[in-house]
Scaffold this active site. Structure first.
Site, PDB file in Angstrom:
ATOM      1  N   ASP A 140       0.881  -1.156   0.000  1.00 27.35           N
ATOM      2  CA  ASP A 140       0.000   0.000   0.000  1.00 27.35           C
ATOM      3  C   ASP A 140       0.934   1.225   0.000  1.00 27.35           C
ATOM      4  O   ASP A 140       2.129   1.094   0.313  1.00 27.35           O
ATOM      5  CB  ASP A 140      -0.859  -0.039   1.278  1.00 27.35           C
ATOM      6  CG  ASP A 140      -1.663   1.217   1.471  1.00 27.35           C
ATOM      7  OD1 ASP A 140      -2.286   1.677   0.502  1.00 27.35           O
ATOM      8  OD2 ASP A 140      -1.679   1.750   2.599  1.00 27.35           O
ATOM      9  N   ASP A 162      -0.057   5.024   1.074  1.00 28.62           N
ATOM     10  CA  ASP A 162      -0.242   5.963   2.189  1.00 28.62           C
ATOM     11  C   ASP A 162      -0.175   5.236   3.530  1.00 28.62           C
ATOM     12  O   ASP A 162      -0.941   4.303   3.780  1.00 28.62           O
ATOM     13  CB  ASP A 162      -1.606   6.660   2.066  1.00 28.62           C
ATOM     14  CG  ASP A 162      -1.708   7.510   0.807  1.00 28.62           C
ATOM     15  OD1 ASP A 162      -0.849   8.379   0.612  1.00 28.62           O
ATOM     16  OD2 ASP A 162      -2.640   7.298   0.006  1.00 28.62           O
TER      17      ASP A 162
END
Ligand code: BG6
Ligand code: MG
Length: 226
Positions: A10, A12
């Protein structure tokens, strides 16, 4: 025997910390609409797409029903402009501690690397932080039907890599992201606190705490404990 073939990241909260910037942008939008939001909203919007996050923010201000779909798109665009102004100076200095070491080690061990972020700004951040070249696959969130916690984005990453989900590890900071990894049939690694990521068996406070051996062990343990 299941071997580790890919790590799907991922963006963020994993490769860089942008939750403050997302929060400040939502806060500014809320203020313009006449209400305030608390930092608690941060956890709720982690891993959630822009428009779905807008719904959460509007509901917090008691405005869940006020706007038409077209107006909501305008509001989301407005938030995005504020967010983009807050990340425009990002450089490799904004990479999470331990990210470069982990990416480098995965690459030199021939483990495939993918990005599964729902953020439409993720590509910009990859380039700003000078790490695009590490990624074999970058999923375009516009091509994904159902956002996290649905498995779609992690499944798409595995499909694009041509690797079976059970040979992939997903790394996430969001509760919804961990759900997405698990429902894709992969093992999750959580970055953050066990209090927030109580749906994840392997949670570390930062990327510095994990290396390729930790990741391989998680895949191996899964197989022997099934
Ligand atoms: C996720 C963030 O990575 O991306 C969410 O955790 C954000 O908070 C989502 O809403 C969408 O991001 P963007 O950049 O497309 O608005
Ligand atoms: Mg995240």
């Amino acid at each position: 025997m299941i071997t580790l073939e890919a790590v799907i990241f991922d963006m963020d909260g994993v490769l860089t910390e942008t939750s403050r910037q997302h929060y400040l942008a939502w806060k500014q939008l809320a203020r313009d609409l006449g209400f305030d939001i608390s930092e608690a909203i941060n956890e709720q919007v982690k891993g959630i797409s822009r428009l779905e996050s807008l719904e959460i923010v509007l509901s917090a201000g008691g405005m869940g029903e006020r706007f038409s779909e077209a107006e909501k798109i305008e509001l989301a665009d407005k938030k995005n402009l504020i967010y983009q102004s807050l990340i425009k100076e990002f450089t490799k200095e904004n990479l999470s501690v331990g990210a470069l070491e982990l990416l480098t080690s995965l690459k030199s061990n021939n483990i495939k690397i993918a990005l599964a972020s729902v953020s439409k700004n993720a590509q910009f951040l990859l380039e700003a932080m000078e790490i695009s070249s590490y990624f074999d696959v970058i999923v375009d969130p516009r091509e994904v039907k159902h956002g996290k916690p649905a498995p779609d984005i992690f499944l798409m990453a595995a499909k694009m890599l041509g690797i079976k989900p059970k040979s992939c590890i997903g790394i996430e900071d969001a509760f919804a992201g961990v759900e997405s990894i698990k429902s894709a049939g992969m093992q999750p690694i959580g970055i953050g606190s066990k209090a927030h990521l109580y749906n994840c068996n392997h949670v570390y406070s930062s990327l510095t705490e994990i290396n390729i051996d930790t990741i391989r062990k998680i895949i191996y343990e899964t197989e022997c404990c099934q």
